[in-house]
Scaffold this active site. Structure first.
Site, short mmCIF file in Angstrom:
data_model
loop_
_atom_site.label_atom_id
_atom_site.label_comp_id
_atom_site.label_asym_id
_atom_site.label_seq_id
_atom_site.Cartn_x
_atom_site.Cartn_y
_atom_site.Cartn_z
N ILE A 12 151.98 131.74 45.03
CA ILE A 12 151.23 133.10 45.67
C ILE A 12 152.03 134.31 46.02
O ILE A 12 151.29 135.32 45.83
CB ILE A 12 150.19 132.34 46.95
CG1 ILE A 12 149.09 133.39 47.25
CG2 ILE A 12 151.27 132.53 48.04
CD1 ILE A 12 148.27 132.78 48.10
N VAL A 34 154.29 127.22 52.10
CA VAL A 34 153.89 128.54 51.75
C VAL A 34 154.30 129.62 52.71
O VAL A 34 154.41 130.85 52.38
CB VAL A 34 152.53 128.53 51.27
CG1 VAL A 34 151.50 128.43 52.49
CG2 VAL A 34 152.17 129.75 50.16
N ASP A 35 154.18 129.40 54.05
CA ASP A 35 154.69 130.45 55.07
C ASP A 35 155.78 130.65 54.91
O ASP A 35 156.38 131.95 54.99
CB ASP A 35 154.24 129.58 56.35
CG ASP A 35 154.44 130.36 57.40
OD1 ASP A 35 154.28 131.64 57.51
OD2 ASP A 35 154.28 129.65 58.77
N1 AR6 Z 1 152.25 129.39 46.22
C1 AR6 Z 1 151.33 128.61 46.51
N2 AR6 Z 1 151.25 127.56 46.83
C2 AR6 Z 1 152.28 126.93 47.65
C3 AR6 Z 1 153.63 127.89 47.59
C4 AR6 Z 1 153.61 128.93 47.11
N3 AR6 Z 1 154.73 129.87 47.34
N4 AR6 Z 1 154.36 127.06 48.29
C5 AR6 Z 1 153.58 125.98 48.96
N5 AR6 Z 1 152.43 125.88 48.33
P1 AR6 Z 1 151.78 123.96 53.45
P2 AR6 Z 1 149.77 123.43 55.39
C6 AR6 Z 1 151.49 125.10 48.36
O1 AR6 Z 1 152.36 122.97 53.75
O2 AR6 Z 1 149.79 122.08 54.83
C7 AR6 Z 1 154.15 125.17 57.42
O3 AR6 Z 1 155.61 124.93 57.85
C8 AR6 Z 1 151.55 123.45 48.84
O4 AR6 Z 1 152.19 122.70 47.54
O5 AR6 Z 1 152.72 125.25 52.90
O6 AR6 Z 1 148.35 124.16 55.76
C9 AR6 Z 1 153.32 126.42 58.42
O7 AR6 Z 1 154.13 127.25 58.96
C10 AR6 Z 1 150.38 122.92 49.54
O8 AR6 Z 1 149.54 122.58 48.39
O9 AR6 Z 1 150.68 124.54 54.29
C11 AR6 Z 1 152.61 125.28 59.11
O10 AR6 Z 1 153.30 124.63 60.01
C12 AR6 Z 1 149.79 124.10 50.17
O11 AR6 Z 1 150.64 125.20 49.56
C13 AR6 Z 1 152.27 124.24 58.07
O12 AR6 Z 1 153.40 124.46 57.19
C14 AR6 Z 1 149.77 124.39 51.55
O13 AR6 Z 1 151.05 123.56 51.93
C15 AR6 Z 1 151.03 124.63 57.58
O14 AR6 Z 1 150.82 123.28 56.50
#
Ligand code: AR6
Length: 170
Positions: A12, A34-35
């Site tokens: 993203i 992703v954050d």
């Molecule tokens: N581009 C697109 N999708 C992604 C990317 C990327 N660069 N990186 C990861 N994903 P998550 P949550 C996907 O854990 O479950 C953080 O620490 C990943 O494979 O990022 O809402 C925050 O600070 C998954 O399918 O978010 C919060 O504490 C999706 O993005 C917590 O994690 C969401 O995974 C939020 O958890």
């Protein structure tokens, strides 16, 4: 014309859209997944702006389902819309909370004037939701709520997430 909605595999942080949505946490000061990737790609000015939000408009952070915009800084996107997904590991299992993330992010996109927006699979990572359920809620909410002419792209990491969103769109 109604919203154009697509699902693609990718990162993203590289999307050339007006706004990307961050699956943040209530603290708004970065994290993993992703954050972490968004903060890394946007550069330190994003964290500085988030800290300013915490000092001014959001002293208690962001509630589950709420959304707030910052600039995109070094990202191709002009805005980052931060939202907080429900965390299944602490009993946040109400689908309405996840739908609110998509609905409120779209409302913020409209407020800032974005005409294209990219969403990740909010809550499908660390927060423990089944990606199939995330995809159904995301697609239904965007179909119901997106403004006409808004381009909406779901940007997914991995084959499982991509096929879940493709099925939900079919
Ligand atoms: N581009 C697109 N999708 C992604 C990317 C990327 N660069 N990186 C990861 N994903 P998550 P949550 C996907 O854990 O479950 C953080 O620490 C990943 O494979 O990022 O809402 C925050 O600070 C998954 O399918 O978010 C919060 O504490 C999706 O993005 C917590 O994690 C969401 O995974 C939020 O958890």
């Amino acid at each position: 014309m109604s919203a154009r909605i697509e699902a693609v595999a990718g990162d993203i942080t590289t999307q050339e859209v007006d706004a990307i949505v961050n699956a943040a946490n209530s603290g708004l000061l970065g994290g993993g997944g992703v954050d972490g990737a968004i903060h890394k790609a946007a550069g330190p000015a994003l964290l500085a702006q988030c800290r300013r939000l915490r000092r001014t408009s959001h002293p208690d952070g962001l509630g589950v389902g709420e959304a707030v915009a910052t600039d995109g800084h070094e990202l191709p996107a002009r805005w980052v819309i931060h939202t907080v997904g429900p965390n299944r590991h602490v009993g946040q299992i109400d689908p309405a909370l996840l739908a609110a993330c998509f609905r409120n992010s779209l409302a913020v996109a409209r407020q800032v004037g974005a005409t294209s927006i990219a969403f990740p699979a909010i809550s499908a990572g660390v927060y423990g939701w089944d990606v199939e359920e995330v995809a159904r809620i995301a697609v239904a909410t965007v179909r119901a709520e997106a403004s006409d002419d808004l381009q909406v792209r779901f940007v997914l990491f991995g084959e499982k997430a991509l096929s879940a969103f493709q099925r939900a769109l079919a």
